[in-house]
Design a protein around this motif. Structure first.
Motif, short mmCIF file in Angstrom:
data_model
loop_
_atom_site.label_atom_id
_atom_site.label_comp_id
_atom_site.label_asym_id
_atom_site.label_seq_id
_atom_site.Cartn_x
_atom_site.Cartn_y
_atom_site.Cartn_z
N ASP A 189 -4.29 4.68 -7.96
CA ASP A 189 -3.65 4.21 -9.04
C ASP A 189 -3.91 5.04 -10.41
OD1 ASP A 189 -2.08 1.91 -10.40
OD2 ASP A 189 -3.89 1.46 -11.55
N ILE A 190 -2.62 5.46 -11.06
CA ILE A 190 -2.70 6.19 -12.19
C ILE A 190 -2.12 5.52 -13.19
CG2 ILE A 190 -2.31 8.56 -13.10
CD1 ILE A 190 -2.26 9.46 -10.16
N GLY A 191 -2.78 5.23 -14.41
CA GLY A 191 -1.99 4.50 -15.47
C GLY A 191 -2.25 5.35 -16.83
N VAL A 192 -1.07 5.23 -17.61
CA VAL A 192 -1.19 6.03 -18.96
C VAL A 192 -1.15 5.03 -19.97
CG1 VAL A 192 -0.15 7.89 -20.25
CG2 VAL A 192 0.03 8.01 -17.97
N ASP A 193 -1.98 5.19 -21.04
CA ASP A 193 -2.05 4.29 -22.09
C ASP A 193 -1.81 5.42 -23.36
OD1 ASP A 193 -2.42 3.04 -24.70
OD2 ASP A 193 -4.52 2.25 -24.02
N PRO A 194 -0.28 5.75 -23.59
CA PRO A 194 -0.06 6.79 -24.71
C PRO A 194 -0.65 6.59 -26.07
CG PRO A 194 1.86 6.21 -23.51
CD PRO A 194 0.86 5.06 -23.03
N ALA A 195 -0.87 5.06 -26.33
CA ALA A 195 -1.33 5.08 -27.81
C ALA A 195 -2.93 5.50 -28.11
CB ALA A 195 -1.27 3.50 -28.17
N ARG A 196 -3.47 5.54 -26.83
CA ARG A 196 -5.00 5.85 -26.87
C ARG A 196 -5.19 7.45 -26.23
NH1 ARG A 196 -8.67 1.20 -24.64
NH2 ARG A 196 -8.07 -0.71 -25.63
N ASP A 197 -3.89 8.03 -26.05
CA ASP A 197 -4.00 9.48 -25.24
C ASP A 197 -4.70 9.53 -23.93
OD1 ASP A 197 -2.65 10.05 -27.37
OD2 ASP A 197 -4.43 10.92 -28.60
N LEU A 198 -4.80 8.23 -23.43
CA LEU A 198 -5.59 8.04 -22.18
C LEU A 198 -4.94 7.87 -20.91
CD1 LEU A 198 -8.55 7.10 -21.20
CD2 LEU A 198 -7.80 4.78 -21.59
N VAL A 199 -5.44 8.61 -19.75
CA VAL A 199 -5.04 8.55 -18.45
C VAL A 199 -6.14 7.71 -17.80
CG1 VAL A 199 -4.30 9.72 -16.25
CG2 VAL A 199 -3.69 10.47 -18.68
N ARG A 200 -5.87 6.76 -16.91
CA ARG A 200 -6.76 6.23 -15.96
C ARG A 200 -6.36 6.58 -14.68
NH1 ARG A 200 -9.48 1.80 -18.34
NH2 ARG A 200 -8.82 1.10 -20.57
N ILE A 201 -7.35 6.89 -13.76
CA ILE A 201 -7.13 7.31 -12.43
C ILE A 201 -8.10 6.59 -11.57
CG2 ILE A 201 -7.15 9.15 -10.79
CD1 ILE A 201 -6.31 10.93 -13.28
N ARG A 202 -7.77 5.92 -10.56
CA ARG A 202 -8.49 5.19 -9.58
C ARG A 202 -8.09 5.83 -8.19
NH1 ARG A 202 -8.19 2.26 -5.93
NH2 ARG A 202 -5.82 1.73 -6.48
N VAL A 203 -9.22 6.29 -7.68
CA VAL A 203 -8.98 6.74 -6.04
C VAL A 203 -9.84 6.26 -5.24
CG1 VAL A 203 -7.83 9.19 -6.97
CG2 VAL A 203 -10.33 8.85 -6.59
N GLY A 204 -9.45 5.79 -3.94
CA GLY A 204 -10.37 5.39 -2.88
C GLY A 204 -10.04 5.59 -1.71
N GLY A 205 -10.71 5.45 -0.83
CA GLY A 205 -10.42 5.75 0.76
C GLY A 205 -10.48 7.11 1.05
N PHE A 206 -9.91 7.47 2.45
CA PHE A 206 -9.82 8.89 2.76
C PHE A 206 -8.39 9.45 2.62
CE2 PHE A 206 -9.45 12.18 5.99
CZ PHE A 206 -10.60 13.09 5.58
N PHE A 207 -8.37 10.66 1.77
CA PHE A 207 -7.17 11.24 1.42
C PHE A 207 -6.91 12.19 2.71
CE2 PHE A 207 -7.59 9.35 -2.37
CZ PHE A 207 -6.41 9.58 -3.04
N SER A 208 -5.61 12.01 3.50
CA SER A 208 -5.04 13.02 4.33
C SER A 208 -4.17 14.01 3.53
CB SER A 208 -4.07 12.38 5.37
OG SER A 208 -3.07 11.87 4.70
N PRO A 209 -3.78 14.92 4.19
CA PRO A 209 -2.65 15.83 3.38
C PRO A 209 -1.65 15.28 2.94
CG PRO A 209 -3.49 16.96 5.37
CD PRO A 209 -4.08 15.75 5.47
N ASP A 210 -1.15 14.07 3.82
CA ASP A 210 0.08 13.36 3.45
C ASP A 210 -0.18 12.50 1.97
OD1 ASP A 210 1.70 14.29 5.20
OD2 ASP A 210 1.24 12.78 6.54
N ASP A 211 -1.38 11.89 2.04
CA ASP A 211 -1.82 11.24 0.97
C ASP A 211 -1.71 12.04 -0.25
OD1 ASP A 211 -2.09 8.76 2.49
OD2 ASP A 211 -4.18 9.71 3.20
N LEU A 212 -2.44 13.27 -0.29
CA LEU A 212 -2.69 13.98 -1.33
C LEU A 212 -1.15 14.51 -1.89
CD1 LEU A 212 -5.75 16.29 -0.30
CD2 LEU A 212 -5.30 15.14 -2.16
#
Length: 130
Positions: free
Chosen positions: A6-29
């Protein structure tokens, strides 16, 4: 364990929030990368003036290829944050992240989300001319 992110952006705070979980395959990447780039395009601040908060508490041990791609993102100057906070649950993950980020004075690794968020947001948004 399936990859999730999940990737979210809060432009008012100049903030990017990233949450990653599990195992990433080439397709997931392949699905993650365009979303990652899209998030940074939503920022209103100048290049490298943003803050980033990354939660890897649910991330599984990754293949060397996935680790290399995530490391390349961290090293890419286009996405270099003014301040980077990572949240990792286990001691081993925190230790590995601390080693990976050792050269960056603007990056820290935390066990607790509230501490990570407080530290990254203490930098505040970039001043903008009226």
């Amino acid at each position: 364990m399936n990859a999730s992110f999940d990737i979210g952006v809060d432009p008012a705070r100049d903030l990017v929030r990233i949450r990653v979980g599990g195992f990433f395959s080439p397709d997931d990447l392949g699905a993650f990368m365009p979303e990652f780039r899209r998030a940074y395009a939503e920022l209103r601040c100048g290049p490298n003036e943003h803050l980033t908060l990354v939660d890897v508490r649910e991330l599984a041990i990754q293949s060397q290829g996935a680790v290399a791609q995530f490391a390349a993102l961290l090293a890419d100057p286009r996405f270099h944050a003014r301040r980077l906070a990572c949240i990792a649950a286990c001691t081993l993950a925190r230790s590995q992240l601390n080693r990976a980020l050792a050269a960056r004075r603007d990056a820290r690794v935390f066990a607790e989300p509230a501490e990570a968020e407080a530290w990254v947001l203490a930098a505040g948004p970039v001043s903008r001319a009226a």
